[in-house]
Enzyme design. Structure first.
Site, PDB file in Angstrom:
ATOM      1  CD  GLU A  74      -2.713   3.081   8.027  1.00  0.00           C
ATOM      2  OE1 GLU A  74      -2.601   3.331   9.248  1.00  0.00           O
ATOM      3  OE2 GLU A  74      -2.702   3.951   7.153  1.00  0.00           O
ATOM      4  CE1 TYR A 102      -1.381   1.443  13.508  1.00  0.00           C
ATOM      5  CE2 TYR A 102      -3.337   2.441  12.560  1.00  0.00           C
ATOM      6  CZ  TYR A 102      -2.035   2.006  12.432  1.00  0.00           C
ATOM      7  OH  TYR A 102      -1.376   2.131  11.237  1.00  0.00           O
ATOM      8  CG  HIS A 120      -6.685   2.111   8.909  1.00  0.00           C
ATOM      9  ND1 HIS A 120      -6.162   3.323   8.510  1.00  0.00           N
ATOM     10  CD2 HIS A 120      -6.895   1.394   7.766  1.00  0.00           C
ATOM     11  CE1 HIS A 120      -6.063   3.344   7.180  1.00  0.00           C
ATOM     12  NE2 HIS A 120      -6.508   2.186   6.719  1.00  0.00           N
ATOM     13  CG  ASN A 146      -4.690   7.135   5.506  1.00  0.00           C
ATOM     14  OD1 ASN A 146      -4.608   5.917   5.594  1.00  0.00           O
ATOM     15  ND2 ASN A 146      -4.390   7.940   6.530  1.00  0.00           N
ATOM     16  CD  GLU A 147      -5.906   6.517   9.619  1.00  0.00           C
ATOM     17  OE1 GLU A 147      -5.710   7.567  10.261  1.00  0.00           O
ATOM     18  OE2 GLU A 147      -5.238   5.484   9.806  1.00  0.00           O
ATOM     19  CD1 TRP A 204       2.536   2.758  10.339  1.00  0.00           C
ATOM     20  CD2 TRP A 204       1.398   3.053   8.432  1.00  0.00           C
ATOM     21  NE1 TRP A 204       2.858   4.002   9.855  1.00  0.00           N
ATOM     22  CE2 TRP A 204       2.170   4.210   8.691  1.00  0.00           C
ATOM     23  CE3 TRP A 204       0.606   3.005   7.287  1.00  0.00           C
ATOM     24  CZ2 TRP A 204       2.165   5.314   7.836  1.00  0.00           C
ATOM     25  CZ3 TRP A 204       0.599   4.089   6.450  1.00  0.00           C
ATOM     26  CH2 TRP A 204       1.367   5.236   6.717  1.00  0.00           C
ATOM     27  NE  ARG A 222      -3.856   2.015   2.580  1.00  0.00           N
ATOM     28  CZ  ARG A 222      -3.798   2.935   3.546  1.00  0.00           C
ATOM     29  NH1 ARG A 222      -2.784   2.908   4.416  1.00  0.00           N
ATOM     30  NH2 ARG A 222      -4.714   3.865   3.650  1.00  0.00           N
TER      31      ARG A 222
END
Length: 557
Positions: free
Chosen positions: A268, A241, A239, A172-173, A298, A95
């Site tokens: 991610e 996290y 994503h 992105n985001e 990531w 990516r």
């Protein structure tokens, strides 16, 4: 996401804990699944990579499961060797971070065409994303999805005909935590704008809440957004996290899309703990493998917060502990990645296993590690990786995986006998017979005659409840140090939560650190650096003394 300019971004930190917990109860309890229903089949003829029955497939209908990493091309445009290095890990996807010029320097048509050519030359599927949209509505510097869509349209001549190789990740985001419900309409509009411009590519859309969707907006509106794409070639990206810090949260979110027949990948994710929490990367990777969902870690290198660098300084021979986990760990890239069939990767019809690898040969044996190499296997299509196992009587334990014919096995116990063997794998998942075994006995450890050392310790960054530290070990002697164990003690209740460059073991305040493969040897008058994050509760004094393999080290200035 972690940008090269700001790597401490985590959406949760900007909201009261009570608001976050309420939202998580709603999201991960999955009490409002009205937005998800079985997806409809594509209504247009498929071109290249496309969606079929809720899954990403290639033009020939073969299932394609992304196993890859993110690469910050727009901030490091000269690191073009990285794509070849990423491929060498066994990855099938990269990516690539691009800019539409709203916030960072624009990546023009010639640059994007060169990126695509490099992806193809290295047999990688290329996910291209615009990063300028990150945190729109909360970050005032962020651009809109409409601006990103115009950028993609400006690149239409470059992207046309690349549907077999390129996925367009619009932005992105593209929404922060402020009014995340505002994500749905501009996301739908951007998709339709690209389709009206004639794009047939699979389109990827990121979630709001800085990509983590902790308020469930993407999940609850996914069906409506999917239905708005007349081609049906749309895939959602979550994503993961520190919001995803338990197995339940991870599995509930991923299964919600799978149960609804809607395409999803982890676009991610991070594993190392930070001041916001400790992501459950083991469950992310295991569940992605179980459900056959893609994941893209990531990131390759270049973060200002290095805990998320998979490699140190873009050097593929220097993997961080996070990189070791992603590439060689359980459900990692070397173990699970299959090359796209458009590049000649195996199809499901391939049932022929590779030949057995050659007998492994051990070298560079220390008290905690050993390097193993072996002769390559052969296959009717291609060998894609190797699994190294420890043999103990009639049982086996996988200890490492590699895309090449060598690996360093770390975390071993001093003065202990081990037996290792190797299996080969091909792109279809066929596994060879086991190689012959090799016996290895680790060194005793202890002091190394004639070797001196000094240790420098510093706190790089500190925040409420946590900190980042760095330890530099210097060999002040005249002969190299080959294998070591660092010892020290915290006096104020500090705890190491993550480490790169070494593997920590902590009992109370006492910490022992075994080296990573790339820090195991310290040349005469040379040094290695170990970084870590830790928890602390106020007082955070440096350790008073250090030992290296039992020998006392001087304090470095």
């Amino acid at each position: 996401m972690r940008t090269a300019r700001s790597t401490t971004k985590n959406p949760v930190r900007k909201h009261p804990v009570t608001a976050l917990l309420t939202a998580l109860v709603t999201l991960f309890g999955l009490v409002a699944l009205g937005g998800l229903a079985p997806a409809q089949a594509a209504t247009a003829a498929a071109t290249g990579l496309h969606i079929s029955d809720g899954r990403l497939v290639e033009g020939n209908g073969n299932d394609f499961v992304m196993r890859g990493v993110n690469h910050a091309h727009t901030w490091y445009p000269n690191e073009t060797q990285s794509l070849a290095d990423i491929k060498a890990t066994g990855a099938n996807t990269v990516r690539v971070v691009l800019s539409d010029g709203f916030r960072w320097s624009k990546n023009g048509p010639d640059d994007v065409a060169a990126v695509i050519a490099q992806c193809k030359a290295n047999r990688l599927i290329c996910v291209l994303e615009v990063h300028d949209t990150t945190g729109y509505g909360e970050d005032t510097a962020a651009g809109t999805l409409d601006h990103a869509a115009d950028y993609w349209i400006s690149l239409k001549d470059v992207l046309a005909g690349q549907e077999d190789y390129v996925i367009i990740n619009i932005g992105n985001e593209p929404w922060g935590n402020t009014n995340p419900a505002g994500w749905t309409a501009p996301t739908t509009a951007a998709i339709q704008k690209l389709r009206a411009a004639g794009f047939a590519h699979t389109i990827m859309v990121d979630a709001p809440n800085w990509g983590q969707d902790w308020q469930g907006v993407m999940r609850d509106n996914a069906q409506a957004v999917y239905d708005a794409d007349t081609t049906g070639n749309l895939i959602f990206s979550i994503h993961m996290y520190s919001v995803y810090n338990t197995a339940q949260k991870v599995t509930d979110y991923l299964n919600a899309f799978v149960d609804a027949g809607l395409p999803l990948l982890i676009g991610e994710f991070g594993g190392p703990a930070d001041q916001y929490g400790d992501p459950d990367e083991d469950t992310m990777m295991a569940t992605a493998e179980q459900l056959k969902l893609g994941y893209i870690a990531w990131s390759w290198s270049g973060n200002t917060d290095p805990i998320l660098d998979l490699t140190i300084g873009f050097d593929p021979t220097q993997l961080s502990s996070w990189g070791e986990r992603i590439f060689h760990g359980a459900n990692g890239i070397a173990q699970t990645s299959h090359e796209a069939t458009v590049y000649g990767g195996a199809t499901e019809d391939d049932t022929e296993a590779p030949t057995a690898p050659g007998t492994p040969v051990a070298s560079a044996v220390t008290d905690t590690s050993a390097a193993l190499t072996w002769t390559a296997s052969s296959d009717n299509v291609a060998v894609t990786g190797y699994d190294v196992v420890r043999v103990n009587g009639g049982s086996e334990t996988t200890v490492a995986a590699s895309a090449t014919t060598g690996v360093s096995v770390t975390g071993l116990t001093a003065d202990t006998a081990y037996t290792f063997a190797v299996y080969a794998r091909d792109a279809a998942g066929n596994r060879s017979a086991r190689s012959a075994t090799v016996a290895v006995t680790t060194d005793e450890g202890g002091t190394t005659p004639g070797v001196g050392c000094s240790v420098g310790y510093r706190v790089v960054n500190q925040w409420s409840g946590g900190f980042q530290g760095e330890i530099t070990i210097r060999n002040t002697g005249t002969t190299k140090i080959d294998g070591w164990t660092l010892g020290f003690a915290f006096a104020n209740g500090q705890t190491v939560t993550n480490m790169w460059g070494g593997t920590p073991t902590q009992t109370g305040g006492s910490v022992k650190v075994a080296p990573a493969s790339y820090t195991s040897t310290i040349a005469a008058n040379g040094s290695v650096t170990v970084g870590f994050t830790g928890s602390q509760s106020g007082t955070n004094a440096a350790p008073a003394a250090f030992t290296l393999s039992g020998a006392t080290c001087a304090a470095a200035a």
